[in-house]
Structure formats: C-alpha cells, structure tokens
Design an enzyme around this catalytic site. Structure first.
Site, PDB file in Angstrom:
ATOM      1  N   GLY A 286      -6.134   2.437  -8.025  1.00 17.73           N
ATOM      2  CA  GLY A 286      -4.700   2.363  -7.836  1.00 17.73           C
ATOM      3  C   GLY A 286      -4.254   0.937  -7.629  1.00 17.73           C
ATOM      4  O   GLY A 286      -5.047  -0.007  -7.734  1.00 17.73           O
TER       5      GLY A 286
ATOM      6  N   GLY B 265       0.754  -2.951  -2.730  1.00 17.11           N
ATOM      7  CA  GLY B 265       1.555  -4.145  -2.539  1.00 17.11           C
ATOM      8  C   GLY B 265       0.744  -5.418  -2.451  1.00 17.11           C
ATOM      9  O   GLY B 265       1.251  -6.499  -2.707  1.00 17.11           O
ATOM     10  N   PHE B 266      -0.557  -5.308  -2.111  1.00 16.00           N
ATOM     11  CA  PHE B 266      -1.376  -6.504  -1.965  1.00 16.00           C
ATOM     12  C   PHE B 266      -2.366  -6.673  -3.105  1.00 16.00           C
ATOM     13  O   PHE B 266      -3.155  -7.597  -3.096  1.00 16.00           O
ATOM     14  CB  PHE B 266      -2.131  -6.460  -0.637  1.00 16.00           C
ATOM     15  CG  PHE B 266      -1.243  -6.688   0.542  1.00 16.00           C
ATOM     16  CD1 PHE B 266      -0.739  -7.944   0.820  1.00 16.00           C
ATOM     17  CD2 PHE B 266      -0.891  -5.635   1.372  1.00 16.00           C
ATOM     18  CE1 PHE B 266       0.078  -8.165   1.902  1.00 16.00           C
ATOM     19  CE2 PHE B 266      -0.070  -5.852   2.459  1.00 16.00           C
ATOM     20  CZ  PHE B 266       0.427  -7.111   2.727  1.00 16.00           C
ATOM     21  N   GLY B 267      -2.347  -5.802  -4.075  1.00 15.15           N
ATOM     22  CA  GLY B 267      -3.248  -5.966  -5.205  1.00 15.15           C
ATOM     23  C   GLY B 267      -3.805  -4.654  -5.704  1.00 15.15           C
ATOM     24  O   GLY B 267      -3.389  -3.572  -5.292  1.00 15.15           O
TER      25      GLY B 267
ATOM     26  N   VAL C 198      -6.967  -1.930  -6.579  1.00 10.82           N
ATOM     27  CA  VAL C 198      -8.151  -1.421  -5.896  1.00 10.82           C
ATOM     28  C   VAL C 198      -9.058  -0.737  -6.912  1.00 10.82           C
ATOM     29  O   VAL C 198      -8.596   0.053  -7.742  1.00 10.82           O
ATOM     30  CB  VAL C 198      -7.776  -0.422  -4.782  1.00 10.82           C
ATOM     31  CG1 VAL C 198      -9.014   0.045  -4.046  1.00 10.82           C
ATOM     32  CG2 VAL C 198      -6.798  -1.066  -3.813  1.00 10.82           C
TER      33      VAL C 198
ATOM     34  N   LYS D 225     -10.820  -4.343  -3.143  1.00  7.83           N
ATOM     35  CA  LYS D 225      -9.398  -4.696  -3.191  1.00  7.83           C
ATOM     36  C   LYS D 225      -9.264  -6.128  -3.695  1.00  7.83           C
ATOM     37  O   LYS D 225      -9.685  -7.078  -3.039  1.00  7.83           O
ATOM     38  CB  LYS D 225      -8.742  -4.555  -1.812  1.00  7.83           C
ATOM     39  CG  LYS D 225      -7.290  -5.002  -1.799  1.00  7.83           C
ATOM     40  CD  LYS D 225      -6.639  -4.787  -0.442  1.00  7.83           C
ATOM     41  CE  LYS D 225      -6.215  -3.352  -0.281  1.00  7.83           C
ATOM     42  NZ  LYS D 225      -5.363  -3.159   0.915  1.00  7.83           N
TER      43      LYS D 225
ATOM     44  N   ASP E 231       2.799   0.105   9.089  1.00  4.30           N
ATOM     45  CA  ASP E 231       3.065   0.788   7.821  1.00  4.30           C
ATOM     46  C   ASP E 231       2.227   2.056   7.720  1.00  4.30           C
ATOM     47  O   ASP E 231       1.647   2.357   6.679  1.00  4.30           O
ATOM     48  CB  ASP E 231       2.781  -0.130   6.634  1.00  4.30           C
ATOM     49  CG  ASP E 231       3.404   0.420   5.341  1.00  4.30           C
ATOM     50  OD1 ASP E 231       4.433   1.113   5.425  1.00  4.30           O
ATOM     51  OD2 ASP E 231       2.852   0.161   4.267  1.00  4.30           O
TER      52      ASP E 231
END
Length: 690
Positions: free
Chosen positions: A380, A383-385, A387, A401, A498
């Site tokens: 998937g 927001g941070f990259g 995976v 990740k 979050d």
C-alpha cells in the site's frame, strides 16, 4: 565480578552452619521450600559473569608513582575497608592537602553483613590500585555480588550525583504473565521503594520489598543511593535506573542497573538479605505475603496483589550437610555452563553503540527481500511513503516502508531516533527492526503482520464475520494497552495523534499492533510548525481541541480511541452520525441498535454496552472529562468498576459537525480505501510528552 543468585553457597554471602543433629549416619530430610528453590534455580542458572568494566578510570589527570597523591591514595584505599565496615557500611573522607588531596567515598549494599562489606571493599580497593595505577579519579562496583561502590577523586565528591557510566544486566527469560497486568504492579513497587530509599538518612538510603503477582509469583526489588545524596538527587538517580531498565530490557524477568551513585535491582526470587545490623531506615509496620511453612515466620501475614510488602525478606542459613550435597549436585552443571549460554545479558555503553549499528540493513538485502520494490510486493501507500512486503534470506517476513517525505536532519539524527524507537517493545505495538540509509533512501524495516489492518475487517461485510465479539473485545483491550504503554510506560512517552483502524495492524493471531507511532521523531516535525500550516491527523478521529486550537495531549489519543471502539462495536466506518447515534441510543437505553447485527450473542450484550459507554466517555467535548488510558484499561479489565455517566460528546449535533468540514482544516485528508498496511493517506504527528 561474580554475579550470583543470593542462595549461592558462598563464604562471602551466606554462612552455612551444620547443627549437631545432622551429623548422624541417616541423611537429613530436605525442606520442600529448598527443593522448590532448587528447581527454580535450575532454570535461572547460577552463573559467573566476566564484567570487565567493574572499575572505571576517569581522565581527570594523572599522578606520579612517587608523588604525594600516590601516597595519599594508597593510604586512604588501604584503610577504606575497615573504615566502611566500622561506620555501618558508608564512609566519606579525604586525605592530604592542596593539589594532593584525595577525596574518598564508599558504601556497601544495605543488606550486607559487616564481614561481607569488608571483603567487598577490600577486594575492590586493591583492584582499583592495580587497574587505575596513575589516574587521579576512579570508581568501582566491586568484585563480588552483591556490589559495593568506591569512588575517589582529586575534586570534592560528597553530595555530587554521579550517574555515568551505567552498567545494566538482565535475565533473558521473559515475564510469564500478561505484560499489561505486570507493568503497573512493577511500576508501583519500584516507585514506592524509590521514594522510601530517597527518604533515608545521611548514613543509609536503602529500601527493599516485595509484592505478590496475580500468577502467585512474588516480585522482589531493591533500591539504594549513596547516603550523601540529597533526597531529590537520590530519587532522580533511582528513576534514571528504573527508566533505563524499562528502555533497555522491558519484558524480561529480572535485572540490575548500577550507577556510581545508586543501585536498582529486581527479580522473581528473593535475592536480598535482612540483617539485624542493617535495618531499613524508618521502616513501616511489616506486612507480607503468606509463605511456605518452612520459611521464617513473618508477623501480620496477608496476601496482597500488586501491593508493596514493606518488610525485608529474611533468608535463613541453609542447614545440614545433606542439603549442601544436594544443592551442590543441582547447581554444578550451572557453574560449568559457558558464558555464551548464560540467561543473563550485560549491556555496556559500547554494546549500545554496536546495537545501534546492527540496526542498519544493506540496500542489497532490502532489494533482494522486496524483489527490487516490485509492484507485486507492494502492500500500500501512505502519507509517508510506500510499503512493501519482504522476505529476508533467513525466511523472515518484513514490511519495508520506503519513506518519501524526508526532512533535512542529518543521518546521525535519523539513526539515533530509530535506535530510540526500536526500544519501544510491547505486544500491542508494531516492532521496528531497523533502517537503511543507502543510495539516498530512508527506509524503515518493520514487523510484518499477515492479517493487515483492522480497517480491512471493519469496512468489509464479509471479513467482519470473522470478528466475533470475543475477538473484537480482545482487540479493543489490546489497543488500550498499547496506548497506555506509549503514554506512560515507554521510555519516550509518545502521543500517537493519528490512531484509527488503518493504523491498527493484526498479527497472525489477530492480536492488534499499533503502527505509525513516533514518526515525528524521524521527520523532525516540531510542535510549533504543526500548529500553523501542517496540522496532522484524519478527519473524524481528531479531538475538537486539536482541530480548533492545535492543542495536543494524551487526551487527543483517548478521543481517537473512543471513535475506534465505536467502529469496532458497530461494524460501521466513521461518519458524522456515528457519535450522534451512539449518544442517542445510549440515552434511550437502546445501545443494541448500535451493535453490529453480526454480533448476535445476547450473553455479551452487557459487555458491548459497557464498551459503548466507555467510548462515549473517551469522546467527551471537555478534555478533562475524558479518562486517561490507564483508567480505560482498568474499566475494560473489571466489570465491577463503576463507570461515570457521559455527557453529550463532541460533534454529536449537526451544528458541530458543520464546523468540522474538511475544507476548514488545513492539511487534513479523509481516509482512503487504498491505505498501506501500516500507514495512512493523511499526514501524522506523534509528539513527545515533555
């Protein structure tokens, strides 16, 4: 330095007496308690540790062998053992004048006999003279176990807290009970004893005690400071030991932290000795757990769970040559066991650095594991990259990740933050295994969870059938425990900020693992920046004070937890009506209308309704009205705990929902159906609690 369990038959610890009655030809009977103890020690092993750092020579300067400083140091060290022993286990003084003055301070562990104290100090003093031949300042933990501490310097040291270097040891066996039940008990015992020790006298700052665990094991702990420290410095030093152990060795079943100014040790067997000549200063009336009939009787005995037992454990001398013979046979294999098979692990400063380096993976390993980041391995995108699923050469599966939003901080900062996050160990947190910093990439290597995210189940009517109420309730409790660890029990005290179903991953046994915590540390996002144009989070899970005023605290996570619980119970994804429906149905006494129709077990309806009420308490508009995660864990763990009455939650009216349109919140995004197994499409912050 020999590190032994306290029942080791050693002339330096326990004197073995042979009564006349045991001299007959018939072998003596062996008390059941000793047989039990022997069986425990077979598992723990009696061991010898090669602790090369027992002495530490400081770089305060050197002296010449023929000078006055050398003569003064030899004088004070040669008489130190008798001075310490004759002064109740603590001595401080100086010898010489001007630049040749030698300041000396030494103390023995509070449960030492005078004879043991003398031997420990004498041996340590001799070693210091040999191993620090010309150094003007040095210290030693001693060469026997339990330890004694010696410090000397050319500068005044009385009342000066010294916490570096530190020595840590831990038993590699794991706690054999629910870690979330154990942690509060462990914390309460160590906290109480730290306070008691700090309130000691200028001659002894020492406390030891025990508490009975729910699995009927007994936990023992001992804390001590150098008596010259102030109460505040003593407590500070001990808390550094306690926090250091939690940071290093959480989950293991015993350990020791030694600093020049304080000592902390705990274990699941009695390792300290109470002597008439070494009382704890101002001890409260003794209370104790009920013990085996063969142990020494204790007054006012009572069984307590998770409550500190304030009296010291009294270890009787072992009686009878037959017992000696049996104990020797039992323990002999343990003595000859090689060090590499020892259940105890020593952690030094050098090893900590080496451990940090061992976290680094090579890019070649990562490419091989992920088939060069192929689309087929992609799990998937968040927001941070992106995976990816990976498989290492040893067959272990990992989640990789590949970070895209990189900050400008240096590589060393990134390494240091990863090293900190790796130490967060809890069964309800995703494990961070390491990182890769090659080819301009910043990559995190994470634990792989085969069942993906909770969101995959709660949003899918087919998969949701697999979530029985028992499983859902277990997931709810697991998430609560994970948050409690982040908020209060971890070494970093992190606010997730979050929390949502897509950031709760499920392992192969459907146990929840919270992911994407601590990302702020890696991306160097400071709080002031987030208060302006980079607010983070996901619409619907964000507390109102965070959205409106950029105020963040542990209660923002509590709010998110409440929303997640309502989703789990109802089987519905978040919508603007979820909180309103929960509130209206709870007020009418019709919570069954909110419960997922797939949960048709009427026997669990009361538990489901209770979870709804807890969730409503978590989503209260007023921050102060929300419980802490510690209180939530207690509510979930005990059906007898009376719950407060909630008031109308935040966003439960059309007006308040209207205030929360996504267009009014800068930097937010709504959840995506194509989220990564460990990430979210929204930006996220995880701030540290100062």
């Amino acid at each position: 330095m020999r590190y032994q369990t306290p029942t080791t038959l050693s002339s330096s610890t326990t004197e073995v007496k042979q009564p006349a009655s045991t001299m007959s030809a018939q072998p003596p009977s062996i008390p059941l308690s000793l047989l039990r103890l022997a069986s425990v020690l077979i598992c723990l092993h009696i061991l010898t540790l090669d602790l090369s750092d027992a002495e530490h020579c400081y770089d305060n300067g050197n002296f010449t062998a023929a000078g006055n400083y050398a003569e003064n140091r030899e004088l004070v060290l040669s008489s130190l053992a008798s001075n310490v022993a004759s002064n109740g286990g603590f001595y401080s003084g100086k010898v010489g004048n001007g630049s040749d003055v030698v300041y000396m301070l030494a103390f023995c562990r509070g449960d030492f006999s005078n004879d043991t104290c003398f031997k420990c100090i004498s041996s340590a003093a001799e070693d210091l003279m040999i191993k620090c031949p010309t150094q003007k300042a040095a210290f030693s933990w001693g060469t026997v176990d339990p330890p004694c501490i010696i410090r000397y310097s050319n500068d005044p040291i009385y009342g000066v807290k010294q916490t570096s270097p530190a020595q840590m040891l831990y038993n590699t066996g794991h706690i054999q009970m629910d870690q979330d039940e154990f942690d509060p008990i462990w914390r309460n015992l160590t906290k109480e004893l730290a306070v008691r020790a700090s309130m000691g006298t200028s001659e002894l700052k020492f406390a030891a005690g025990r508490t009975l665990l729910p699995n009927f094991q007994t936990m023992y702990a001992l804390l001590q400071c150098s008596p010259d420290l102030s109460s505040l410095d003593c407590q500070s030093c001990l808390w550094e030991c306690i926090d250091g152990y939690q940071q290093c060795c959480h989950g293991y079943q015993g350990g020791l932290v030694e600093k020049p100014s304080c000592i902390f040790r705990w274990d699941l067997y009695p390792f300290f000795v109470s002597k008439p000549g070494n009382p704890v200063s101002s001890p409260p009336p003794p209370t104790a757990v009920a013990e085996d009939d063969h142990t020494a009787p204790l007054e006012n005995a009572q069984v307590t769970y998770g409550k500190t037992v304030n009296s010291l454990w009294i270890v009787d001398a072992v009686e009878g040559s037959g017992v000696l013979f049996v104990m020797a046979i039992v323990f002999m294999p343990c003595f000859i066991r090689r060090r590499r098979t020892s259940p105890w692990k020593v952690l030094s400063a050098k090893e900590e650095v080496a451990t940090t380096e061992n976290l680094q993976f090579k890019m070649s390993e990562i490419r091989a594991a992920t088939n060069s980041f192929s689309e087929g391995n992609k799990l998937g995108e968040g927001g941070f990259g992106k995976v990816y699923k990976g498989k290492l050469e040893n067959g272990k599966y990992i989640a990789v990740k590949r970070l895209e939003r990189c900050s400008n901080q240096g590589q060393q900062h990134f390494k240091d933050e990863v090293a900190q996050l790796v130490r967060l160990r809890h069964k309800n947190l995703i494990k961070l295994h390491g990182y890769c910093l090659e080819e301009g990439e910043r990559i995190l290597i994470l634990e792989f969870t085969p069942n993906g995210s909770l969101e995959r189940f709660t949003s899918d009517s087919i998969k949701r059938v697999l979530l029985s109420w028992e499983r859902r309730f277990s997931i709810i409790r697991g998430i609560a425990r994970g948050l409690l660890y982040l908020h209060e029990d971890s070494c970093l005290n992190i606010i997730h900020s979050d929390l949502k179903p897509s950031n709760v991953l499920l392992d192969d046994n459907m146990n929840p693992r919270i992911s994407d915590f601590g990302m702020t540390r890696l991306f160097d996002l400071d709080q002031s920046r987030e208060k302006t144009s980079h607010s983070a989070g996901t619409f619907g899970y964000m507390a109102p004070e965070y959205v409106r005023h950029r105020e963040i605290s542990v209660k923002t996570d509590v709010y998110s937890f409440g929303v997640v619980v309502l989703e789990i119970v109802s089987g519905k994804k978040y919508s603007e009506h979820l909180l309103s429906d929960a509130w209206k149905n709870w007020r009418k006494g019709a919570t069954f209308r909110l419960i997922d129709p797939m949960l048709n077990s009427s026997s669990s309806r009361s538990e489901m309704s209770r979870c709804i009420q807890i969730a409503l308490l978590c989503v209260q508009e007023n921050v102060g009205s929300r419980p802490t995660m510690a209180e939530v864990v207690l509510m979930l763990g005990s059906q007898s705990t009376t719950l407060p009455m909630p008031t109308q939650p935040a966003y439960s009216t059309n007006a308040s929902v209207g205030e929360m349109s996504t267009s009014s919140v800068s930097g937010l995004s709504t959840p995506s159906t194509n989220e990564a197994q460990d990430g979210s499409t929204s930006y996220m912050i995880s701030l540290l609690i100062d």
